[in-house]
Design a protein around this motif. Structure first.
Motif, PDB file in Angstrom:
ATOM      1  N   ARG A   1     -31.602 120.523  23.081  1.00 53.13           N
ATOM      2  CA  ARG A   1     -32.613 120.736  24.136  1.00 53.13           C
ATOM      3  C   ARG A   1     -32.094 121.727  25.173  1.00 53.13           C
ATOM      4  N   ARG A   2     -30.818 121.600  25.528  1.00 55.21           N
ATOM      5  CA  ARG A   2     -30.243 122.535  26.498  1.00 55.21           C
ATOM      6  C   ARG A   2     -30.317 123.968  25.973  1.00 55.21           C
ATOM      7  N   ALA A   3     -29.974 124.136  24.710  1.00 55.86           N
ATOM      8  CA  ALA A   3     -30.016 125.479  24.123  1.00 55.86           C
ATOM      9  C   ALA A   3     -31.435 126.036  24.118  1.00 55.86           C
ATOM     10  N   ARG A   4     -32.409 125.174  23.832  1.00 57.62           N
ATOM     11  CA  ARG A   4     -33.799 125.642  23.836  1.00 57.62           C
ATOM     12  C   ARG A   4     -34.221 126.069  25.244  1.00 57.62           C
ATOM     13  N   HIS A   5     -33.837 125.269  26.240  1.00 54.72           N
ATOM     14  CA  HIS A   5     -34.165 125.637  27.631  1.00 54.72           C
ATOM     15  C   HIS A   5     -33.529 126.978  27.994  1.00 54.72           C
ATOM     16  N   GLN A   6     -32.276 127.159  27.589  1.00 57.51           N
ATOM     17  CA  GLN A   6     -31.585 128.411  27.926  1.00 57.51           C
ATOM     18  C   GLN A   6     -32.228 129.606  27.210  1.00 57.51           C
ATOM     19  N   ALA A   7     -32.616 129.398  25.969  1.00 59.17           N
ATOM     20  CA  ALA A   7     -33.264 130.480  25.225  1.00 59.17           C
ATOM     21  C   ALA A   7     -34.583 130.872  25.874  1.00 59.17           C
ATOM     22  N   ARG A   8     -35.370 129.861  26.274  1.00 60.58           N
ATOM     23  CA  ARG A   8     -36.641 130.164  26.940  1.00 60.58           C
ATOM     24  C   ARG A   8     -36.393 130.855  28.268  1.00 60.58           C
ATOM     25  N   ALA A   9     -35.343 130.445  28.976  1.00 57.81           N
ATOM     26  CA  ALA A   9     -35.027 131.070  30.272  1.00 57.81           C
ATOM     27  C   ALA A   9     -34.733 132.548  30.092  1.00 57.81           C
ATOM     28  N   GLU A  10     -33.931 132.893  29.081  1.00 52.70           N
ATOM     29  CA  GLU A  10     -33.595 134.297  28.864  1.00 52.70           C
ATOM     30  C   GLU A  10     -34.836 135.105  28.469  1.00 52.70           C
ATOM     31  N   SER A  11     -35.738 134.469  27.718  1.00 53.90           N
ATOM     32  CA  SER A  11     -36.984 135.151  27.367  1.00 53.90           C
ATOM     33  C   SER A  11     -37.814 135.429  28.618  1.00 53.90           C
ATOM     34  N   PHE A  12     -37.887 134.449  29.495  1.00 51.86           N
ATOM     35  CA  PHE A  12     -38.633 134.639  30.745  1.00 51.86           C
ATOM     36  C   PHE A  12     -38.014 135.756  31.583  1.00 51.86           C
ATOM     37  N   LEU A  13     -36.703 135.815  31.612  1.00 56.42           N
ATOM     38  CA  LEU A  13     -36.040 136.858  32.397  1.00 56.42           C
ATOM     39  C   LEU A  13     -36.351 138.242  31.834  1.00 56.42           C
ATOM     40  N   GLU A  14     -36.386 138.351  30.528  1.00 56.29           N
ATOM     41  CA  GLU A  14     -36.736 139.641  29.918  1.00 56.29           C
ATOM     42  C   GLU A  14     -38.161 140.048  30.274  1.00 56.29           C
ATOM     43  N   GLU A  15     -39.027 139.064  30.475  1.00 58.20           N
ATOM     44  CA  GLU A  15     -40.425 139.343  30.813  1.00 58.20           C
ATOM     45  C   GLU A  15     -40.623 139.537  32.316  1.00 58.20           C
ATOM     46  N   GLY A  16     -39.531 139.445  33.092  1.00 53.87           N
ATOM     47  CA  GLY A  16     -39.664 139.594  34.532  1.00 53.87           C
ATOM     48  C   GLY A  16     -40.226 138.369  35.219  1.00 53.87           C
ATOM     49  N   LYS A  17     -39.917 137.174  34.705  1.00 56.24           N
ATOM     50  CA  LYS A  17     -40.422 135.920  35.279  1.00 56.24           C
ATOM     51  C   LYS A  17     -39.247 135.025  35.671  1.00 56.24           C
ATOM     52  N   PRO A  18     -38.540 135.378  36.766  1.00 53.17           N
ATOM     53  CA  PRO A  18     -37.334 134.623  37.107  1.00 53.17           C
ATOM     54  C   PRO A  18     -37.604 133.188  37.533  1.00 53.17           C
ATOM     55  N   ARG A  19     -38.729 132.930  38.180  1.00 53.43           N
ATOM     56  CA  ARG A  19     -38.985 131.561  38.647  1.00 53.43           C
ATOM     57  C   ARG A  19     -39.236 130.624  37.467  1.00 53.43           C
ATOM     58  N   GLU A  20     -39.925 131.130  36.461  1.00 55.49           N
ATOM     59  CA  GLU A  20     -40.106 130.321  35.250  1.00 55.49           C
ATOM     60  C   GLU A  20     -38.758 130.091  34.564  1.00 55.49           C
ATOM     61  N   ALA A  21     -37.901 131.132  34.593  1.00 50.24           N
ATOM     62  CA  ALA A  21     -36.566 131.000  33.999  1.00 50.24           C
ATOM     63  C   ALA A  21     -35.760 129.927  34.724  1.00 50.24           C
ATOM     64  N   LEU A  22     -35.881 129.876  36.036  1.00 45.82           N
ATOM     65  CA  LEU A  22     -35.133 128.883  36.807  1.00 45.82           C
ATOM     66  C   LEU A  22     -35.551 127.460  36.444  1.00 45.82           C
ATOM     67  N   ILE A  23     -36.825 127.263  36.179  1.00 43.81           N
ATOM     68  CA  ILE A  23     -37.284 125.922  35.773  1.00 43.81           C
ATOM     69  C   ILE A  23     -36.577 125.518  34.479  1.00 43.81           C
ATOM     70  N   GLU A  24     -36.506 126.445  33.538  1.00 42.36           N
ATOM     71  CA  GLU A  24     -35.847 126.143  32.261  1.00 42.36           C
ATOM     72  C   GLU A  24     -34.346 125.918  32.456  1.00 42.36           C
ATOM     73  N   LEU A  25     -33.714 126.732  33.286  1.00 41.42           N
ATOM     74  CA  LEU A  25     -32.268 126.589  33.492  1.00 41.42           C
ATOM     75  C   LEU A  25     -31.944 125.284  34.214  1.00 41.42           C
ATOM     76  N   ARG A  26     -32.779 124.894  35.149  1.00 43.93           N
ATOM     77  CA  ARG A  26     -32.549 123.614  35.829  1.00 43.93           C
ATOM     78  C   ARG A  26     -32.718 122.451  34.853  1.00 43.93           C
ATOM     79  N   SER A  27     -33.673 122.580  33.954  1.00 46.99           N
ATOM     80  CA  SER A  27     -33.841 121.539  32.934  1.00 46.99           C
ATOM     81  C   SER A  27     -32.607 121.452  32.038  1.00 46.99           C
ATOM     82  N   ALA A  28     -32.057 122.620  31.709  1.00 47.77           N
ATOM     83  CA  ALA A  28     -30.819 122.623  30.907  1.00 47.77           C
ATOM     84  C   ALA A  28     -29.679 121.983  31.676  1.00 47.77           C
ATOM     85  N   LEU A  29     -29.614 122.243  32.984  1.00 45.96           N
ATOM     86  CA  LEU A  29     -28.528 121.715  33.808  1.00 45.96           C
ATOM     87  C   LEU A  29     -28.579 120.192  33.897  1.00 45.96           C
ATOM     88  N   LYS A  30     -29.779 119.633  33.908  1.00 48.99           N
ATOM     89  CA  LYS A  30     -29.899 118.171  33.954  1.00 48.99           C
ATOM     90  C   LYS A  30     -29.270 117.539  32.723  1.00 48.99           C
TER      91      LYS A  30
END
Length: 541
Positions: free
Chosen positions: A31-60
């Motif tokens: 699950r952590r890896a999936r969150h991180q992968a989605r975060a990097e995809s969001f960053l490539e699309e210029g969506k940092p706030r969405e990326a942060l949601i995924e990264l925080r989920s990974a951090l939990k």
């Protein structure tokens, strides 16, 4: 390109975990890896706030993961939230005390506010790793923050010596040379072509050695800095346009939409500043082609072309976009075609999926035109039907301010900022608090507005308000510093209505001679404002 590599790496981890090929790969790790992968995809699309949601989920799922804390800090730093970035960098360092990257990142954020702490962190890294080029880069930055270009250049060159095949040490040397150019300008010394040439050489060498997988934002930053050198070097200013175009090509090679748009915004800003209409048209048209919802680019392009071609192209390109129709109406309104603007908004209201922005736009235009009686029913209807929508809160706060209900405006703006923080909302909140003489929260709001703003004209309005707040709160030295920032942005001049604020701060800091000169020059001009006359009479008559 490194962002793409991170995404592929995270995606590969997900695939391996899912297939069961990786022994001991737990469901949490998947699950952590999936969150991180989605975060990097969001960053490539210029969506940092969405990326942060995924990264925080990974951090939990893995709260003691130092690299994950570091990545979250990088994203926060990228969106300008330095307080949060500092917290997560510190957590990364706490979890991995020998991690140089975290220590140097913290030092970078503390260069101005806590230079001694920054120096301690940098020297700690050098004590452990005396050949760390990044530490010398950071020490060079610290020297620049302290105004010492000689030490900054020495450390930048040491970084190049330690890592000649790395691009960032070369870029740092180029930045130091640019600082030397600014230093000479402040001292009113003539241009030194040799310093400009050294800056160009450093950036060219950095671009030449940058590896294919270097972070695209770093490579583009180096190319942009090279363009800035040309823009400042009067003798070779004609080469600035091609330099911006080269920076765009590098952003394209890196397949980064975010970096392409950054280059185009920088090119447009420069072209507007120097009056290069051809370059500005190219930057705006290319930006719109990349992202048709670049509303600021549409607005500026319409300002360059007085006919109806641009506004018509806007709504033809985005026929179902309420914000596009609102901008179309705004363009008509600003051209004096007020009834036509309002009629257009009413006409298209039933043709878009979400009519709320159009109704709010109608009310906003009416409020700007001092037609408050016409605007009030629209605002009241929005408050009844859509009380929590950001558009409703925005226009209702605007009406409250125009009706001098500043406490109501401040309350609405705080609710708005919780839902959608913008520079305009913070600016209005600062104005409301200032009108109620709540100077401390007003200063916090205007400083936050300055952090968020991207438009230079808006930045100057905010600096004017900031200086007024500082003067009213009996901090004239701060007001003078703010007025200096404003003067620099305006190319060394001030507007006539800025003069009273400056003069009051000068009198308050016992600089009466300077204040007298400023006021005499102001009242001798044809554009003098009444405040300058009154202030001169009060102090000098």
């Amino acid at each position: 390109m490194i962002q793409r590599s991170r995404r592929l790496l995270a995606g590969a981890l997900v695939a391996v975990c899912t297939s069961g090929a990786l022994v001991g790969c737990s469901s949490d790790a998947q699950r952590r890896a999936r969150h991180q992968a989605r975060a990097e995809s969001f960053l490539e699309e210029g969506k940092p706030r969405e990326a942060l949601i995924e990264l925080r989920s990974a951090l939990k799922l893995d709260p003691k993961n130092s690299p994950l804390h570091f990545r979250i800090a990088q994203v926060f730093e990228g969106i300008g939230d330095l307080k949060e970035a500092l917290f997560f960098y510190q957590e990364a360092l706490r979890l991995a005390p020998e991690e140089n990257a975290a220590a140097l990142a913290i030092a970078r954020l503390l260069l101005f506010d806590e230079p001694d702490r920054a120096a301690e962190l940098i020297e700690g890294v050098l004590a452990r790793h005396p050949d760390d080029a990044n530490a010398y880069i950071r020490r060079s930055e610290l020297a620049l923050a302290r105004g010492n270009t000689a030490d900054a250049l020495r450390d930048a060159r040491l970084a190049v010596e330690k890592a000649p095949k790395s691009h960032m040490p070369h870029f740092q040397e180029g930045l130091v040379h640019r600082a030397r150019v600014r230093e000479r300008k402040l001292l009113r010394q003539p241009e030194d072509p040799q310093i400009f040439a050294e800056a160009l050489k450093a950036f060219d060498e950095g671009l030449a050695v940058a590896p294919a997988d270097a972070p695209v934002n770093e490579v583009v930053s180096g190319a942009l800095e090279r363009a800035y050198v040309f823009s400042e070097w009067v003798e070779r200013r004609a080469e600035a346009g091609p330099a911006y175009r080269r920076a765009l090509e590098l952003a394209k090679e890196g397949q980064s939409l975010v970096e392409q748009l950054r280059v185009l915004r920088e090119a447009q800003s420069y072209a507007q500043r120097v009056g290069d209409k051809e370059l500005e048209h190219w930057a705006l048209d290319t930006q719109i082609a990349l992202d048709p919802r670049s509303y600021a680019a549409w607005a500026r392009l319409a300002g360059l072309e007085p006919g109806d071609a641009v506004p018509k192209r806007l709504i033809e390109t985005l026929p179902d976009d309420g914000r596009a129709h609102s901008l179309y109406a705004r363009i008509l309104w600003d051209r004096g075609r007020e009834d036509e603007a309002l009629a257009h908004l009413r006409e298209v209201e039933g043709r878009v999926a979400d009519p709320v922005p159009l109704r709010a736009a109608q009310a906003e235009l009416l409020i700007e035109g001092e037609r408050l009686d016409d605007a009030r029913p629209l605002v009241e209807a929005l408050e009844r039907e859509q009380p929590e929508r950001p558009e409703t809160l925005d226009v209702a706060s605007f009406l409250a301010m125009r009706e001098r209900r500043y406490a109501d405006a401040a309350g609405l703006l705080r609710k708005l900022i919780e839902r959608r923080e913008t520079a305009r909302a913070q600016h209005r909140l600062a104005e409301s608090e200032f009108r109620m003489r709540s100077y401390a929260p007003s200063l916090v709001a205007v400083n936050r507005a300055l952090d968020l703003v991207g438009n230079e004209d808006e930045r100057m309005q905010m600096l004017r308000l900031k200086a007024r707040i500082e003067a009213a709160s009996r901090d004239p030295e701060a007001a003078l510093l703010t007025m200096r920032r404003l003067r620099r942005l305006r190319g060394g001049t001030l507007r006539p209505d800025d003069v009273p604020t400056l003069a009051r701060a000068l009198y308050a800091t016992k600089r009466s001679d300077v204040a007298r000169i400023v006021l005499r020059e102001a009242i001798a001009s044809e554009t003098a404002v009444l405040g300058s006359f009154l202030l001169y009479l009060r102090h000098e008559a």
